[in-house]
Design a protein around this motif. Structure first.
Motif, PDB file in Angstrom:
ATOM      1  N   LEU A 378      55.475  86.626 -80.602  1.00 54.48           N
ATOM      2  CA  LEU A 378      54.194  86.076 -80.292  1.00 54.48           C
ATOM      3  C   LEU A 378      54.048  86.964 -78.928  1.00 54.48           C
ATOM      4  O   LEU A 378      55.051  87.262 -78.278  1.00 54.48           O
ATOM      5  CB  LEU A 378      54.198  84.734 -79.830  1.00 54.48           C
ATOM      6  N   ARG A 379      53.038  87.582 -78.835  1.00 55.88           N
ATOM      7  CA  ARG A 379      52.533  88.242 -77.481  1.00 55.88           C
ATOM      8  C   ARG A 379      51.730  87.611 -76.741  1.00 55.88           C
ATOM      9  O   ARG A 379      50.461  86.955 -77.046  1.00 55.88           O
ATOM     10  CB  ARG A 379      51.541  89.602 -78.003  1.00 55.88           C
ATOM     11  N   VAL A 380      52.419  87.203 -75.514  1.00 52.96           N
ATOM     12  CA  VAL A 380      51.613  86.374 -74.433  1.00 52.96           C
ATOM     13  C   VAL A 380      50.556  87.541 -73.663  1.00 52.96           C
ATOM     14  O   VAL A 380      50.941  88.187 -73.095  1.00 52.96           O
ATOM     15  CB  VAL A 380      52.433  85.781 -73.316  1.00 52.96           C
ATOM     16  N   TYR A 392      58.992  79.057 -73.381  1.00 47.59           N
ATOM     17  CA  TYR A 392      60.092  79.931 -73.598  1.00 47.59           C
ATOM     18  C   TYR A 392      61.520  79.187 -74.058  1.00 47.59           C
ATOM     19  O   TYR A 392      62.186  79.737 -74.999  1.00 47.59           O
ATOM     20  CB  TYR A 392      60.296  80.592 -72.377  1.00 47.59           C
ATOM     21  N   CYS A 395      60.969  78.767 -77.914  1.00 43.94           N
ATOM     22  CA  CYS A 395      61.078  80.282 -78.535  1.00 43.94           C
ATOM     23  C   CYS A 395      62.510  80.614 -78.568  1.00 43.94           C
ATOM     24  O   CYS A 395      63.006  81.214 -79.572  1.00 43.94           O
ATOM     25  CB  CYS A 395      60.218  81.237 -77.631  1.00 43.94           C
ATOM     26  N   VAL A 402      59.332  87.355 -77.950  1.00 42.09           N
ATOM     27  CA  VAL A 402      58.261  87.043 -77.015  1.00 42.09           C
ATOM     28  C   VAL A 402      57.780  88.458 -76.509  1.00 42.09           C
ATOM     29  O   VAL A 402      58.652  89.097 -75.787  1.00 42.09           O
ATOM     30  CB  VAL A 402      58.182  86.259 -75.696  1.00 42.09           C
ATOM     31  N   TRP A 403      56.492  89.241 -76.900  1.00 41.81           N
ATOM     32  CA  TRP A 403      56.147  90.272 -76.192  1.00 41.81           C
ATOM     33  C   TRP A 403      55.334  89.646 -74.902  1.00 41.81           C
ATOM     34  O   TRP A 403      54.495  88.950 -74.995  1.00 41.81           O
ATOM     35  CB  TRP A 403      55.269  91.042 -76.884  1.00 41.81           C
ATOM     36  N   GLN A 404      55.764  89.797 -73.723  1.00 41.98           N
ATOM     37  CA  GLN A 404      55.179  89.292 -72.365  1.00 41.98           C
ATOM     38  C   GLN A 404      54.399  90.417 -71.721  1.00 41.98           C
ATOM     39  O   GLN A 404      54.795  91.244 -70.938  1.00 41.98           O
ATOM     40  CB  GLN A 404      56.184  88.699 -71.538  1.00 41.98           C
ATOM     41  N   SER A 439      64.599  85.237 -76.102  1.00 42.72           N
ATOM     42  CA  SER A 439      63.457  85.273 -76.698  1.00 42.72           C
ATOM     43  C   SER A 439      62.483  86.506 -76.029  1.00 42.72           C
ATOM     44  O   SER A 439      61.769  87.226 -76.914  1.00 42.72           O
ATOM     45  CB  SER A 439      62.723  84.026 -76.791  1.00 42.72           C
ATOM     46  N   LEU A 440      62.968  86.888 -74.815  1.00 33.10           N
ATOM     47  CA  LEU A 440      61.926  87.781 -74.155  1.00 33.10           C
ATOM     48  C   LEU A 440      62.314  89.166 -74.548  1.00 33.10           C
ATOM     49  O   LEU A 440      63.479  89.557 -74.253  1.00 33.10           O
ATOM     50  CB  LEU A 440      61.893  87.659 -72.601  1.00 33.10           C
TER      51      LEU A 440
END
Length: 641
Positions: A378-380, A392, A395, A402-404, A439-440
């Motif tokens: 998922l992209r935040v 997070y 996740c 995660v695309w942050q 996840s990041l």
């Protein structure tokens, strides 16, 4: 263009708004609440009023001015009909929030007030003395509570208008600061200077509701300078036998360590001191963390304690890298976890409710929707807010990468030192807060700002001279080319990507394609769906088409027919550069006629609204299907969709 507090998966469907005992006696509560000697939560019932009013109303903290007005029966929902217009006068007002708490005994230690999030500009007063001010909704603030007293203490937060404060900052700027999605005249687009969620100033998928509030928790906490804090784990070496980390920590007293494995029980490890603030952690027989559908998600917990307190971090053992190698097509851009390539399947996300304080209740719902959609990333999106810790955490548990984005979208930035200092504090706070999550996968500087500056004609549109254009570019580079990558490097071992979309800087002199792409020429340039096979970039980080939502959703906000004013009022997407007057209705009709049937032509017994709903959703579904299939079967060209 696009995109937890909590988040709503965004596929560009037509959005409808859519050692002393402290006793706290908050305004509006009947019974004092006991707290531990070390901390007191000040969340709960407060009171608030407009600054020019004398009547106090009940409020909730965490909360928001508009939701508090609704709860008090003073405002109808801005989602209903065209009520959004009625909220416009609120954005220039100031508000006062207040609570009281009782300290029955003298304090034997110093305390500080911690505000996890204030939206946005405020002055904090304790017992009528100013503790400090805030100007950034994306970070926490800590203020020494030096004037606490025995008996009743009054805490007050004076919330200043983000529009008024922003206008003062914008007027002081030596040049106009380009921003694309705030539908206001040039010189009045204050979102460009305020560290507040951009989407709240209006976007092509949502309303303009420039509110204010104490949107995260408030607490009174005992100051413990010797307690362990700012723990950081950097993976140093990983093989089948051991995982070795460098552990950094701020602490002054001797420390005790404990490592619990995925089962919750202690596991074998070695902790070797290197110097006062650095240790080497070695974990035997490590269990690796994997994205969903590639393996399990085992999580470890490292605890550190001394006489001053303790700190713990939960983490997963994994190695993430973004491979950017030359190949026959140009230069790759692919996420690899533990040496294995991941084809990223996912969506951009925005808050699941316009008001993040309510959106956090839908975190689990949102993530389960992602899982049901067979997603693994998922992209935040940078036009909203950084996610809640619980987002997070889940996740990590679910194996969702995660695309942050940092919280910048479709904008340039001011060049003054005050703005840079605010951004630095925001970035350090969030990188430190999130860096331990397995996840990041990536930190991205902004959404579409570089592309906008280079290709949307902003220098001419905003009347910027050559000298001013150079200054605007320099301000941009100082944030996204220097400050943010420096902070990510200093505070973590994670990968930084300056802007999305962007060609790979390593690829400037190479032939072919590289980096990521926002494939919006389907929709904004009316290209056919086969464009999804031909567009540039090696990772499709945005694309989509607009459609109407279901009738149930429309009727929930008072829309029952296609020609209802409330429905027409919500159409914000405009493509004047293609044809004067062309908007989202015209674009949906172009694609529906091309791939299904004309929703503007009466057929059968279906009324106009049902016809538009069915044909635009059918067209959207077909477009997304073609995009997903073409990306998945691109023979290595595309590594994420």
């Amino acid at each position: 263009m696009a995109s937890p507090s909590s988040y709503l998966i965004k596929t560009y469907r037509w959005s409808v708004y859519v050692l002393t005992l402290c006793i706290l006696s908050a305004c509006g509560t009947d019974h004092p609440i006991p707290f531990s000697p070390d901390s007191c939560s000040l969340d709960g019932a407060w009171e608030f009023r407009e600054s020019t009013d004398s009547i106090w109303q009940p409020a909730a903290v965490p909360g928001d001015v508009i939701t508090d007005l609704m709860n008090a029966g003073l405002r109808d929902s801005p989602y209903q009909q065209t009520n959004e217009r009625l909220s416009a006068p609120l954005e220039t007002k100031e508000w006062i929030y207040q609570t009281e708490f009782d300290l029955p005994n003298p304090l034997d230690a110093s305390f500080e007030l911690i505000f996890e999030g204030i939206d946005t500009y405020s002055t904090i007063l304790l017992n009528d003395e100013i503790l400090g001010e805030t100007d950034n909704a994306h970070r926490a603030y800590r203020f020494p509570a030096t004037n606490l007293r025995v008996g009743i203490n009054t805490l007050q937060v004076r919330l200043h208008s983000a529009v008024v404060e922003g206008q003062q900052k914008l007027d002081a700027s030596p040049w106009l600061i380009p921003v694309s999605n705030e539908d206001r005249p040039q010189g009045k687009q204050t979102s460009s200077v305020s560290r507040k969620a951009y989407y709240q100033f209006g976007w092509d998928w949502g309303p303009r509701l420039v509110s204010a509030g104490i949107w995260k928790s408030v607490s009174l906490v005992k100051t413990r300078s010797s307690a362990p804090q700012n723990m950081r784990l950097d993976l140093f070496e990983l093989d089948e036998e051991n995982a070795t980390y460098h552990v950094r920590l701020d602490a002054t007293d001797s420390l005790e360590w404990q490592l619990d494995g995925p089962s919750g029980s202690p596991v074998q490890y070695e902790m070797t001191p290197v110097h006062d603030s650095l240790w080497q952690l070695t974990i035997a027989a490590p269990q690796l963390w994997w994205p969903r559908d590639m393996g399990d998600q085992p999580l470890y917990t490292l605890r550190c304690s001394n006489t001053g307190g303790s700190q713990s971090l939960r983490f997963g053992i994994r190695f993430i890298e973004w491979i950017r190698e030359r190949d026959d097509l140009g230069r790759s851009f692919a996420c690899h976890v533990n040496g294995h390539k991941v084809f990223a399947r996912g969506a951009n996300i925005v808050p699941a409710d316009f008001f993040p304080v309510r959106a956090r209740e839908r975190i689990e719902e949102t993530l389960q929707q992602a899982i049901a959609g067979n997603m693994n990333m998922l992209r935040v999106w940078g036009g909203a807010v950084y996610g809640e810790d619980s987002f997070y955490d889940r996740c990590d548990e679910l194996g969702l990468l995660v695309w942050q984005d940092f919280m910048f979208a479709c904008c340039m930035v001011p060049g003054d030192s005050g703005y840079a200092a605010s951004v630095e504090a925001e970035a350090r706070h969030n990188v430190q807060r999130l860096r331990h999550h397995p996840s990041l996968a990536i930190w991205c500087g902004n959404n579409e700002s570089e592309k906008a500056w280079k290709t949307w004609g902003w220098p001419n549109l905003y009347g910027l001279s050559s000298q001013d254009s150079v200054a605007v570019q320099r301000a941009y580079d100082s944030v996204f080319g220097a400050l943010l990558p420096q902070i990510v490097a200093e505070e973590s071992d994670q990968f930084y990507w300056a802007s999305s979309p962007m060609k790979d800087p390593l690829h400037q002199k190479d032939h072919g394609i590289s980096g990521d792409e926002h494939a919006w020429r389907v929709w904004f340039d009316t290209l056919d769906f086969d464009y999804y096979s031909d567009h540039g970039g090696r990772f499709a980080s945005e694309y989509g088409l607009q459609s109407l939502p279901n009738r149930h959703t429309l009727e929930a906000v008072g829309i029952h027919a296609f020609d209802d004013e409330a429905l027409q009022f919500r159409q914000r997407s405009k493509m004047e550069w293609l044809k004067p007057g062309l908007d989202g209705w015209g674009m949906m009709r172009i694609y529906a006629k091309r791939y299904a049937a004309d929703p503007g032509v009466e057929t059968g017994n279906a009324d106009a609204l049902d016809r538009w709903i069915y044909l635009t959703q059918l067209t959207q579904a077909e477009g997304l299907r073609e995009a997903l299939e073409r990306h998945r079967f691109s023979r290595g060209k595309t590594s994420g969709s």
